[in-house]
Design a protein around this motif. Sequence first.
Motif, PDB file in Angstrom:
ATOM      1  N   ASP A 379       0.821  -1.207   0.000  1.00  0.00           N
ATOM      2  CA  ASP A 379       0.000   0.000   0.000  1.00  0.00           C
ATOM      3  C   ASP A 379       0.854   1.256   0.000  1.00  0.00           C
ATOM      4  O   ASP A 379       0.572   2.225  -0.720  1.00  0.00           O
ATOM      5  N   ASN A 380       1.928   1.276   0.798  1.00  0.00           N
ATOM      6  CA  ASN A 380       2.804   2.442   0.850  1.00  0.00           C
ATOM      7  C   ASN A 380       3.585   2.630  -0.439  1.00  0.00           C
ATOM      8  O   ASN A 380       3.821   3.763  -0.876  1.00  0.00           O
ATOM      9  N   LEU A 381       4.021   1.549  -1.058  1.00  0.00           N
ATOM     10  CA  LEU A 381       4.709   1.661  -2.340  1.00  0.00           C
ATOM     11  C   LEU A 381       3.793   2.278  -3.389  1.00  0.00           C
ATOM     12  O   LEU A 381       4.173   3.207  -4.112  1.00  0.00           O
ATOM     13  N   ALA A 382       2.562   1.784  -3.459  1.00  0.00           N
ATOM     14  CA  ALA A 382       1.601   2.314  -4.423  1.00  0.00           C
ATOM     15  C   ALA A 382       1.287   3.776  -4.141  1.00  0.00           C
ATOM     16  O   ALA A 382       1.231   4.610  -5.054  1.00  0.00           O
ATOM     17  N   GLY A 383       1.099   4.107  -2.859  1.00  0.00           N
ATOM     18  CA  GLY A 383       0.780   5.477  -2.498  1.00  0.00           C
ATOM     19  C   GLY A 383       1.909   6.442  -2.808  1.00  0.00           C
ATOM     20  O   GLY A 383       1.666   7.570  -3.245  1.00  0.00           O
ATOM     21  N   GLY A 384       3.148   6.018  -2.596  1.00  0.00           N
ATOM     22  CA  GLY A 384       4.291   6.876  -2.901  1.00  0.00           C
ATOM     23  C   GLY A 384       4.403   7.179  -4.378  1.00  0.00           C
ATOM     24  O   GLY A 384       4.652   8.321  -4.786  1.00  0.00           O
ATOM     25  N   ILE A 385       4.230   6.163  -5.207  1.00  0.00           N
ATOM     26  CA  ILE A 385       4.300   6.356  -6.661  1.00  0.00           C
ATOM     27  C   ILE A 385       3.178   7.280  -7.135  1.00  0.00           C
ATOM     28  O   ILE A 385       3.401   8.236  -7.890  1.00  0.00           O
ATOM     29  N   ALA A 386       1.961   7.003  -6.687  1.00  0.00           N
ATOM     30  CA  ALA A 386       0.811   7.797  -7.124  1.00  0.00           C
ATOM     31  C   ALA A 386       0.926   9.243  -6.673  1.00  0.00           C
ATOM     32  O   ALA A 386       0.657  10.176  -7.450  1.00  0.00           O
ATOM     33  N   SER A 387       1.336   9.478  -5.441  1.00  0.00           N
ATOM     34  CA  SER A 387       1.385  10.830  -4.911  1.00  0.00           C
ATOM     35  C   SER A 387       2.460  11.669  -5.585  1.00  0.00           C
ATOM     36  O   SER A 387       2.233  12.848  -5.889  1.00  0.00           O
ATOM     37  N   ALA A 388       3.648  11.095  -5.804  1.00  0.00           N
ATOM     38  CA  ALA A 388       4.712  11.852  -6.457  1.00  0.00           C
ATOM     39  C   ALA A 388       4.297  12.282  -7.860  1.00  0.00           C
ATOM     40  O   ALA A 388       4.507  13.429  -8.268  1.00  0.00           O
ATOM     41  N   ALA A 389       3.696  11.372  -8.600  1.00  0.00           N
ATOM     42  CA  ALA A 389       3.244  11.712  -9.961  1.00  0.00           C
ATOM     43  C   ALA A 389       2.108  12.727  -9.927  1.00  0.00           C
ATOM     44  O   ALA A 389       2.054  13.650 -10.756  1.00  0.00           O
ATOM     45  N   PHE A 390       1.214  12.588  -8.965  1.00  0.00           N
ATOM     46  CA  PHE A 390       0.059  13.477  -8.907  1.00  0.00           C
ATOM     47  C   PHE A 390       0.459  14.900  -8.542  1.00  0.00           C
ATOM     48  O   PHE A 390      -0.052  15.877  -9.098  1.00  0.00           O
ATOM     49  N   ILE A 391       1.399  15.044  -7.600  1.00  0.00           N
ATOM     50  CA  ILE A 391       1.878  16.377  -7.228  1.00  0.00           C
ATOM     51  C   ILE A 391       2.553  17.046  -8.420  1.00  0.00           C
ATOM     52  O   ILE A 391       2.352  18.237  -8.686  1.00  0.00           O
ATOM     53  N   ALA A 392       3.362  16.274  -9.160  1.00  0.00           N
ATOM     54  CA  ALA A 392       3.998  16.837 -10.350  1.00  0.00           C
ATOM     55  C   ALA A 392       2.952  17.250 -11.381  1.00  0.00           C
ATOM     56  O   ALA A 392       3.090  18.287 -12.048  1.00  0.00           O
ATOM     57  N   TYR A 393       1.893  16.462 -11.522  1.00  0.00           N
ATOM     58  CA  TYR A 393       0.833  16.796 -12.472  1.00  0.00           C
ATOM     59  C   TYR A 393       0.123  18.085 -12.059  1.00  0.00           C
ATOM     60  O   TYR A 393      -0.109  18.975 -12.886  1.00  0.00           O
ATOM     61  N   LEU A 394      -0.221  18.218 -10.782  1.00  0.00           N
ATOM     62  CA  LEU A 394      -0.882  19.428 -10.314  1.00  0.00           C
ATOM     63  C   LEU A 394       0.015  20.648 -10.518  1.00  0.00           C
ATOM     64  O   LEU A 394      -0.460  21.731 -10.895  1.00  0.00           O
ATOM     65  N   SER A 395       1.314  20.490 -10.270  1.00  0.00           N
ATOM     66  CA  SER A 395       2.243  21.596 -10.465  1.00  0.00           C
ATOM     67  C   SER A 395       2.292  22.019 -11.922  1.00  0.00           C
ATOM     68  O   SER A 395       2.427  23.207 -12.237  1.00  0.00           O
TER      69      SER A 395
END
Length: 464
Positions: A379-395
Motif C-alpha cells: 500500500d505504501n509503495l503504491a501510495g508513494g508512486i501515485a502521490s509523487a506523480a500526482f503532485i507533479a501533475y498538479l504543479s
Amino acid sequence: MSDTSANTSPRADAPAGPGSAAPTSWLQTLRVYLEPASLRMLTLGFAAGLPLLLVLGTLSFRLREAGIDRSTIGYLSWVGLAYGFKWVWAPLVDRMPIPLLTPLMGRRRSWLLLAQLVVAAGLVGMALADPRLTLGPIVGCALAVAFGSATQDIALDAFRIESADANHQAALAASYQTGYRLAMIWAGAGVLWIAARSEVAPAAGALAAQGAAAYQNGAWQTAYLVMAASMAVGIVTVLFSREPAPVQLPPAKNAAEWIRGAVVEPFADFLRRYGWHAALILALIAVYRISDVVMGIMANPFYVDMGFTKDEVAAVTKVYGVIMTLAGAFVGGSLSMRFGVMRILMLGAILSAASNLLFAWLAGHGHDVTALIAVVSADNLAGGIASAAFIAYLSSLTNVSYSATQYALFSSMMLLLPKFVAGFSGDYVNAFGYAHFFLSTALLGLPVLVLVWLASRIKTPSKA
C-alpha cells in the motif's frame, strides 16, 4: 539547479507539462535530490505531512481505543474538509501581507511560519483533551490544526512552485512527498510507539470492565506533545530558508481590482488556458485519490478491531512503511521525469486501487503480523508512486503568477469529494463489514483510469 534556485522564479511561459524535457542520465536524475532546494523541500514536506494523520488516521485509532463508535469516528473525519475548502482563503495567503512578519520574512515564509505556529498550538490542545469526557475540545483543537495545516499547504505549494524551474518540479515533488510520508509515519507509527511506551501498568483489579478500559489518556497526551514539538523541524527550516523571488504583480487601484486580481483572475486564467478541458481535469483531480482517502479513515479502527497492538502497528508501519514509501516516492518522481507524468499517473491509479484489495484479503485472513507487513508495504509503495506523480501533475497545471491560489484549488478538489464520502465509512463498515468496505473502495478507483486516459490526450497550453 543550484542553491540560488530558491530565489529564481520559473518563467510564466516555461513549459511545465508532462512533456517537459527529462535529464539525460539516471545519475543526473538522482543527483537533483541532494541539491539544497530538494533538501529544504524534504524538511518542509515533513512539516506539511505531520498534522494530517493527527487529526484523521491517528486520531481515529485514539478515539476507537477510547471506545468511540465507528460511525462517530467516520463523521469526525469531516474535520479534514478544511483541506477541501482551503481555496476559499488561498487568495489571502497568495496576496495579503502579515503585519510585522511579511516585511521581515517575505510573503511565503511569513505565512508558513504563522501556519506552523497555529498547528503546534492546536496539537498541544489536542494533547490536553480527554475524548472520554467530551469530544468538543478535541474536535475544536483538531479543527484549528486542520485550518493551520491547510494554510501551511497553500503557502508551501506556492513556495515549492516558485523555488525551481519547470524541469525540476518532479524532483521537488518527490522530495516533498518523501518528507510528507516520513512525517505521516512519524505521526502514525511514531505516535503509537510513544503512546505505548508512555503507558503505565495499572494496579491489580483497577481496570474497569468496559471495552475502553485499556485507554490511557496520559500516554496519548505525551505522544501528542511530542508531535507538537516536532513542528520545530518546519519552523527552523522556514527561519533559515530564503524567500523565493516574488512574482511582480501590478498594484491594485482599489478593492474591486484587488479582488479581481486575487480571487477571480486565478480561476479565469485556468479556464482560459484549458477551456472545456478544465472540467475533465477537475474531475480527474476530484477523484484521483478517492480509493486511498476513503479507505484510510477506517484503517486504524480496522487495526484495533483486528486485535493489532499499538506496538505491532507502529513497528510494521515504521520499518516496512518507511522503506516502501521512500521507494515509491523516489520511483514515482524519477519515472515521471524520464517517462512522463501521465504514464506514471496511470500506473499510480492502478496500484492504489489494487492495494485496497489486499486489505479486503487481510480482513478475512485475521490477525497476522506477517500478512500486515505485506499489505502495508504494498500500500505504501503504491501510495508513494501515485502521490509523487500526482503532485507533479498538479504543479504542471499551475501558472506561477497565481501559484498559491491555483494549486490550492487543485489540492482542495483532490480532497473535497473523497473526504465527504469517507465520512460515511463507519456506517458502511457497521452495515457490511471491513472486507466489503475495502473491496468497494478499490472499485471506486475504476473511473479514475478512464479520466487519466482522457486527460493524457489534452495538449498543455502556454502559460504566457
